[in-house]
Motif scaffolding. Structure first.
Motif, PDB file in Angstrom:
ATOM      1  N   HIS A 151       2.925  19.901   3.002  1.00 53.62           N
ATOM      2  CA  HIS A 151       1.930  18.593   2.983  1.00 53.62           C
ATOM      3  C   HIS A 151       2.580  17.341   2.529  1.00 53.62           C
ATOM      4  CE1 HIS A 151      -0.929  21.848   3.943  1.00 53.62           C
ATOM      5  NE2 HIS A 151      -0.858  22.557   2.695  1.00 53.62           N
ATOM      6  N   THR A 152       4.064  17.346   2.703  1.00 51.22           N
ATOM      7  CA  THR A 152       4.646  16.275   2.652  1.00 51.22           C
ATOM      8  C   THR A 152       4.787  15.483   3.708  1.00 51.22           C
ATOM      9  OG1 THR A 152       5.590  16.940   0.440  1.00 51.22           O
ATOM     10  CG2 THR A 152       6.547  15.173   1.565  1.00 51.22           C
ATOM     11  N   PHE A 153       4.773  14.130   3.779  1.00 50.69           N
ATOM     12  CA  PHE A 153       4.768  13.331   4.875  1.00 50.69           C
ATOM     13  C   PHE A 153       6.421  13.024   4.926  1.00 50.69           C
ATOM     14  CE2 PHE A 153       5.217   8.875   6.595  1.00 50.69           C
ATOM     15  CZ  PHE A 153       4.691   9.169   8.050  1.00 50.69           C
ATOM     16  N   VAL A 154       7.024  13.113   6.206  1.00 51.29           N
ATOM     17  CA  VAL A 154       8.412  13.010   6.301  1.00 51.29           C
ATOM     18  C   VAL A 154       9.120  13.751   5.453  1.00 51.29           C
ATOM     19  CG1 VAL A 154      10.252  11.545   7.115  1.00 51.29           C
ATOM     20  CG2 VAL A 154       7.872  10.888   7.242  1.00 51.29           C
TER      21      VAL A 154
ATOM     22  N   GLY B  51       0.799  -1.408  -0.051  1.00 52.31           N
ATOM     23  CA  GLY B  51       0.070   0.196  -0.024  1.00 52.31           C
ATOM     24  C   GLY B  51       0.812   1.304  -0.087  1.00 52.31           C
ATOM     25  N   ASP B  52       2.250   1.083   0.395  1.00 55.34           N
ATOM     26  CA  ASP B  52       2.942   2.326   0.280  1.00 55.34           C
ATOM     27  C   ASP B  52       3.481   2.710  -0.925  1.00 55.34           C
ATOM     28  OD1 ASP B  52       3.101   2.468   3.119  1.00 55.34           O
ATOM     29  OD2 ASP B  52       5.004   1.504   3.233  1.00 55.34           O
ATOM     30  N   ARG B  53       3.037   1.877  -2.023  1.00 51.58           N
ATOM     31  CA  ARG B  53       3.252   2.008  -3.402  1.00 51.58           C
ATOM     32  C   ARG B  53       4.580   2.656  -3.733  1.00 51.58           C
ATOM     33  NH1 ARG B  53       0.599   5.950  -5.219  1.00 51.58           N
ATOM     34  NH2 ARG B  53       0.075   6.922  -3.184  1.00 51.58           N
ATOM     35  N   GLY B  54       5.586   2.088  -2.958  1.00 53.49           N
ATOM     36  CA  GLY B  54       6.924   2.272  -3.190  1.00 53.49           C
ATOM     37  C   GLY B  54       7.507   3.788  -2.679  1.00 53.49           C
ATOM     38  N   GLY B  55       6.552   4.343  -2.053  1.00 56.88           N
ATOM     39  CA  GLY B  55       6.799   5.674  -1.338  1.00 56.88           C
ATOM     40  C   GLY B  55       6.233   6.754  -2.052  1.00 56.88           C
ATOM     41  N   LEU B  56       5.394   6.318  -3.202  1.00 56.86           N
ATOM     42  CA  LEU B  56       4.861   7.711  -3.693  1.00 56.86           C
ATOM     43  C   LEU B  56       3.893   8.526  -3.051  1.00 56.86           C
ATOM     44  CD1 LEU B  56       4.223   6.169  -7.420  1.00 56.86           C
ATOM     45  CD2 LEU B  56       5.738   7.917  -6.725  1.00 56.86           C
ATOM     46  N   TYR B  57       3.349   7.702  -1.826  1.00 58.32           N
ATOM     47  CA  TYR B  57       2.103   8.457  -1.351  1.00 58.32           C
ATOM     48  C   TYR B  57       2.990   9.967  -0.378  1.00 58.32           C
ATOM     49  CZ  TYR B  57       5.092   6.312   2.857  1.00 58.32           C
ATOM     50  OH  TYR B  57       6.114   6.113   3.569  1.00 58.32           O
ATOM     51  N   ARG B  58       4.485   9.865  -0.451  1.00 60.56           N
ATOM     52  CA  ARG B  58       5.111  11.106   0.238  1.00 60.56           C
ATOM     53  C   ARG B  58       4.847  12.327  -0.666  1.00 60.56           C
ATOM     54  NH1 ARG B  58       9.853   9.638   3.829  1.00 60.56           N
ATOM     55  NH2 ARG B  58       9.418   7.603   4.416  1.00 60.56           N
ATOM     56  N   VAL B  59       4.730  12.048  -2.028  1.00 62.89           N
ATOM     57  CA  VAL B  59       4.746  13.197  -2.885  1.00 62.89           C
ATOM     58  C   VAL B  59       3.234  13.208  -3.592  1.00 62.89           C
ATOM     59  CG1 VAL B  59       7.108  13.350  -3.322  1.00 62.89           C
ATOM     60  CG2 VAL B  59       5.767  11.956  -4.859  1.00 62.89           C
ATOM     61  N   ASP B  60       2.401  12.289  -3.647  1.00 61.01           N
ATOM     62  CA  ASP B  60       1.074  12.563  -4.170  1.00 61.01           C
ATOM     63  C   ASP B  60       0.006  12.359  -3.341  1.00 61.01           C
ATOM     64  OD1 ASP B  60       0.674   9.873  -3.754  1.00 61.01           O
ATOM     65  OD2 ASP B  60       0.948   9.243  -5.805  1.00 61.01           O
TER      66      ASP B  60
END
Length: 297
Positions: free
Chosen positions: A211-214, A132-141
């Motif tokens: 609004h970016t996580f970490v 579900g982390d989608r390779g970390g893309l959740y951080r930017v989208d």
């Protein structure tokens, strides 16, 4: 070698004092950020370092938030404003500790073909962030507003709206490609100026990371990963030179190091290790005895 240390702390004044003491080689300056939520009087002991120590403007630097970027940007600006030409600028947390002597740190930088050390890699990275982390893309989208209940609700609502209304989706400025990596880094003055110039010319990039996580694991990495500056790129070694042990691939925080990790620490070619707790002085005493002051024994 003239070094500037930007150190970000939010607790443990005795541990921070000890860290600075070990790094205080007469050629180093210290730019200290103490989280705005902490009583600054607890850190009065640091004034003993005199004009080698500079307190930075204070921010709320809680983990995961945009506030983690502000302290090190403030440190970079203050270093530039000082007019001093530092050979290296290093970012540390108050829970880091050197695992090489000051002389060995200097020799490493003098002998290395690289003058900048940053850990960065393109995302998505499905090996590091599967499922579900989608390779970390959740951080930017995906939108991130914080960890409080109302902030999590706001994030969830904003992300739902963005799936329904394409215009509301997060868009990385200037078509930049996403990169991530470890927060901590070592720069030279050319890299410092490059980063500050980029931020000054592109304020929308800084706004994007509100609004970016970490965000501190993405912000500088994306600037470098998207750079076309050959001088900068040729100066970079892709490592932060920090020994960090992650107990699980998906761990949010690294392992707290203790005496059982001493052999791993001694065999590492990194310059610093993290994280340590103030209460566990045994491992720090062992590092002093068997590494930092071993030749004096």
């Amino acid at each position: 070698m003239k070094k500037a240390y930007i150190i970000i702390a939010h607790k443990n004044p005795l541990q921070l004092y000890r860290l600075i003491s070990r790094l205080n080689d007469g050629n180093s300056s210290f730019f200290i950020h103490i989280d705005v939520k902490v009583d600054l009087k607890e850190f009065d002991n640091l004034k003993e370092f005199g004009d080698k120590l500079h307190f930075l403007r204070r921010f709320d630097s809680k983990w995961g938030s945009y506030g983690t970027i502000k302290p090190y940007l403030e440190g970079l600006k203050k270093i530039k404003k000082s007019g001093e030409n530092f050979d290296r600028i290093l970012l540390l947390s108050g829970q880091d500790y050197p695992i090489k002597s000051n002389q060995e740190i200097d020799q490493f930088f003098l002998n290395s073909p690289y003058s900048v050390f940053v850990n960065y890699f393109p995302i998505p990275n499905y090996k590091k962030w599967p499922g579900g982390d989608r390779g970390g893309l959740y951080r930017v989208d995906k939108y991130y507003f914080g960890n409080k209940k109302h902030e999590l609700l706001l994030s969830k609502s904003a992300n739902l709206i963005s799936t329904l209304i394409p215009a509301f989706k997060r868009k990385i400025p200037h078509g930049m490609k996403p990169f991530a990596g470890q927060t901590w880094w070592n720069l030279d003055m050319y890299a410092l100026n490059y980063i500050l110039d980029f931020v000054k010319k592109h304020p929308e990039y800084l706004d994007f990371h509100k609004h970016t996580f970490v965000a501190d694991e993405v912000f500088l990495q994306m600037i470098i990963g998207n750079s076309k500056d050959e001088k900068l790129l040729k100066s970079i070694g892709n490592s932060e030179k920090r020994l960090t042990i992650w107990e699980h691939a998906d761990s949010a925080h690294p392992k707290i190091l203790n005496k059982n990790d001493l052999q791993t620490i001694k065999s590492s070619d990194d310059l610093f290790a993290r994280k340590f707790e103030q209460e566990d002085t045994e491992i720090l005493d062992l590092i002093d005895k068997e590494i930092l002051f071993a030749k004096q024994a």
